[in-house]
Design a protein around this motif. Structure first.
Motif, short mmCIF file in Angstrom:
data_model
loop_
_atom_site.label_atom_id
_atom_site.label_comp_id
_atom_site.label_asym_id
_atom_site.label_seq_id
_atom_site.Cartn_x
_atom_site.Cartn_y
_atom_site.Cartn_z
N HIS A 138 0.86 -1.18 0.00
CA HIS A 138 0.00 0.00 0.00
C HIS A 138 0.90 1.24 0.00
CE1 HIS A 138 -2.98 2.89 1.44
NE2 HIS A 138 -3.94 1.98 1.36
N PRO A 139 0.48 2.35 -0.63
CA PRO A 139 1.30 3.56 -0.61
C PRO A 139 1.63 4.06 0.79
CG PRO A 139 -0.39 3.76 -2.28
CD PRO A 139 -0.70 2.51 -1.51
N THR A 176 3.64 -2.14 -5.82
CA THR A 176 3.14 -1.04 -4.99
C THR A 176 2.07 -0.26 -5.73
OG1 THR A 176 5.33 -0.82 -3.98
CG2 THR A 176 3.80 1.01 -3.69
N ASP A 231 -2.24 1.70 -5.14
CA ASP A 231 -3.47 1.84 -4.39
C ASP A 231 -4.21 0.50 -4.33
OD1 ASP A 231 -3.06 4.55 -3.93
OD2 ASP A 231 -4.03 5.13 -5.81
#
Length: 214
Positions: A155-156, A174, A176
């Motif tokens: 996740h960011p 990686t 959203d």
């Protein structure tokens, strides 16, 4: 309480209506008409829906779906918009939210991203979090069993989960939550994800699952 499945149902219906019945989708071999028929029989024809997952019943499912696809497109969209009938399993309390949030999100993106000039639509924060909560199980079931390498889905904000064969090289993906969901469902080529890891591991993964262009 948020109803993410209902919101995605409305979004998907609007995208299908705007695209028309003969537009492409990311579902191999399906037009928007085929996708609409699939959505309708999935929640209205229990006798045929089983073939979506059970290979031995796929022939019957195909025949029923083909018959529905011959109906007027506007009728299919009206049936889909109206939701599951009372006797459908999806009408049970909580079933629509549990079973359809991801289903409708992915299919909405199947319509949106089928064209070469697609642009991602923003995902509301609450819905993105709901997709993230569903990701671990789906990643194991969908991508983990097909990947030849260890996958770190990140996740960011730094949260991550790992799936795939232990002891193998790791590839970090990686993005959203919605983009990660699309990846585990085989739509990675049409995502905005970033991919990092050993070159040979990335190439091995690319042969098993579609990856975005780098």
């Amino acid at each position: 309480m948020s109803n993410h499945a209902l919101a995605e149902r409305h979004r998907l219906a609007e995208l299908l209506a705007a695209a028309g019945p003969d537009a492409p989708t990311l579902c191999a071999g399906w037009t928007t008409r085929d996708l609409a028929a699939h959505l309708v029989i999935r929640e209205r024809r229990t006798d045929a829906a089983a073939g979506i997952r059970v290979g031995a019943l796929a022939g019957w499912t195909h025949r029923v779906q083909s018959a529905y696809a011959e109906r007027p497109y506007e009728e299919l969209l009206k049936l889909f918009r109206s939701g599951p009938p009372l006797l459908s399993l999806f009408a049970l309390p909580g079933a629509d939210e549990a079973a359809n949030t991801v289903e409708y999100f992915v299919h909405a993106e199947d319509v949106l991203r089928a064209e070469d000039d697609w642009t991602p639509q923003p995902v509301p924060p609450g819905r993105a979090e709901a997709l993230w909560r569903r990701l671990p199980l789906l990643a194991r079931l969908e991508a983990g069993r097909r990947s030849p390498v260890r996958l770190e889905l990140r996740h960011p904000d730094g949260r991550s989960l790992t799936v795939g064969p232990a002891g193998s090289p790791t590839v970090r993906i990686t993005g959203d939550p919605g983009e990660l969901i699309l990846f585990v469902y085989g739509r990675g080529a049409r995502t905005t994800l970033t991919v990092d890891g050993p070159t040979d591991a990335i190439e091995a993964l690319r042969h098993a699952l579609p990856l975005p262009r780098q």
